[in-house]
Motif scaffolding. Sequence first.
Motif, short mmCIF file in Angstrom:
data_model
loop_
_atom_site.label_atom_id
_atom_site.label_comp_id
_atom_site.label_asym_id
_atom_site.label_seq_id
_atom_site.Cartn_x
_atom_site.Cartn_y
_atom_site.Cartn_z
N LYS A 32 0.82 -1.22 0.00
CA LYS A 32 0.00 0.00 0.00
C LYS A 32 0.85 1.26 0.00
O LYS A 32 0.46 2.25 -0.61
CB LYS A 32 -0.99 -0.02 1.15
CG LYS A 32 -2.07 -1.07 0.89
CD LYS A 32 -3.29 -0.84 1.69
CE LYS A 32 -4.35 -1.84 1.27
NZ LYS A 32 -5.57 -1.67 2.04
N ARG A 71 0.16 3.69 -3.27
CA ARG A 71 -0.78 4.50 -2.50
C ARG A 71 -1.99 4.94 -3.30
O ARG A 71 -3.13 4.70 -2.93
CB ARG A 71 -0.05 5.72 -1.93
CG ARG A 71 -0.91 6.61 -1.05
CD ARG A 71 -0.22 7.92 -0.72
NE ARG A 71 0.15 8.68 -1.90
CZ ARG A 71 -0.72 9.41 -2.63
NH1 ARG A 71 -1.97 9.45 -2.30
NH2 ARG A 71 -0.31 10.07 -3.69
N ALA A 89 -4.20 1.96 -4.63
CA ALA A 89 -4.99 1.34 -3.57
C ALA A 89 -6.14 2.25 -3.13
O ALA A 89 -7.25 1.79 -2.91
CB ALA A 89 -4.09 0.98 -2.38
N MET A 90 -5.87 3.55 -3.03
CA MET A 90 -6.94 4.49 -2.66
C MET A 90 -8.04 4.52 -3.70
O MET A 90 -9.22 4.52 -3.37
CB MET A 90 -6.37 5.91 -2.49
CG MET A 90 -5.72 6.13 -1.15
SD MET A 90 -5.09 7.81 -0.93
CE MET A 90 -6.35 8.84 -1.59
N GLU A 136 -10.11 1.32 -3.42
CA GLU A 136 -10.93 1.24 -2.22
C GLU A 136 -12.10 2.22 -2.26
O GLU A 136 -13.10 1.99 -1.61
CB GLU A 136 -10.07 1.46 -0.97
CG GLU A 136 -9.21 0.25 -0.65
CD GLU A 136 -8.37 0.40 0.60
OE1 GLU A 136 -8.58 1.36 1.37
OE2 GLU A 136 -7.50 -0.46 0.80
N SER A 150 -6.41 2.13 2.79
CA SER A 150 -5.64 3.15 2.09
C SER A 150 -6.04 4.57 2.47
O SER A 150 -5.19 5.45 2.53
CB SER A 150 -5.78 2.97 0.58
OG SER A 150 -5.22 1.74 0.23
N HIS A 190 -3.49 7.22 3.87
CA HIS A 190 -3.37 8.54 3.24
C HIS A 190 -3.51 9.65 4.28
O HIS A 190 -2.75 10.63 4.26
CB HIS A 190 -4.42 8.71 2.14
CG HIS A 190 -4.37 10.04 1.47
ND1 HIS A 190 -3.33 10.39 0.62
CD2 HIS A 190 -5.19 11.11 1.54
CE1 HIS A 190 -3.53 11.63 0.20
NE2 HIS A 190 -4.64 12.08 0.74
#
Length: 188
Positions: A104, A108, A111-112, A115, A161, A165
């Motif tokens: 992740k 980043r 994955a964000m 999701e 994520s 973040h």
Amino acid sequence: MPAAARKERVDAARNRETVLAAAGRLLDAADDPDEVTMDAIAQAAGVGKGTLFRGFGDRTGLLQALAAQRSTALQATLHDHRQEADWDPVARVIAIFDAILDYKHANRALAMALESAGRGSPYLNPAYGDLHRHLTGIITGVRGPEHADFLAHALLAAVRSDLLHQLRDEPPERIRAGVVALIRSVLS
């Protein structure tokens, strides 16, 4: 097979790799994954937008294909740690979460984006279900079945994520220490 069909398949495979590489570069450079549009990906890959939709269906399909490509090492690591039945349960779960955190942090924006996508919800992802069942089994083995299902979800929520973040200014080792502390508290 006719030469035209063979050439088309070669072109389609090349386009797929080109599109995935372009999408990966754009996502890796993005502060906000929503900034990475199908138009931007098509332009960066040097293909028409129709090529993206034919090859991936939609943006979520493209993101899922990129995640599948990039998560091969993560999936292998998770599989290996699931097979280590004689390991200490805490060490097994920490190793699994280390692999998830590494993936992740390296992916980043991807994955964000997944999701937050409707059908890309981690709760609808078969891999999430498999991992949740595995963690539930470990937790049940350590502390019994009461709350094991919920606790497995809670552990996985610690590496969502959007949370990572939110904590992006924290050093990764501090995030890992928090996750390890949570794992130890659940499995004690």
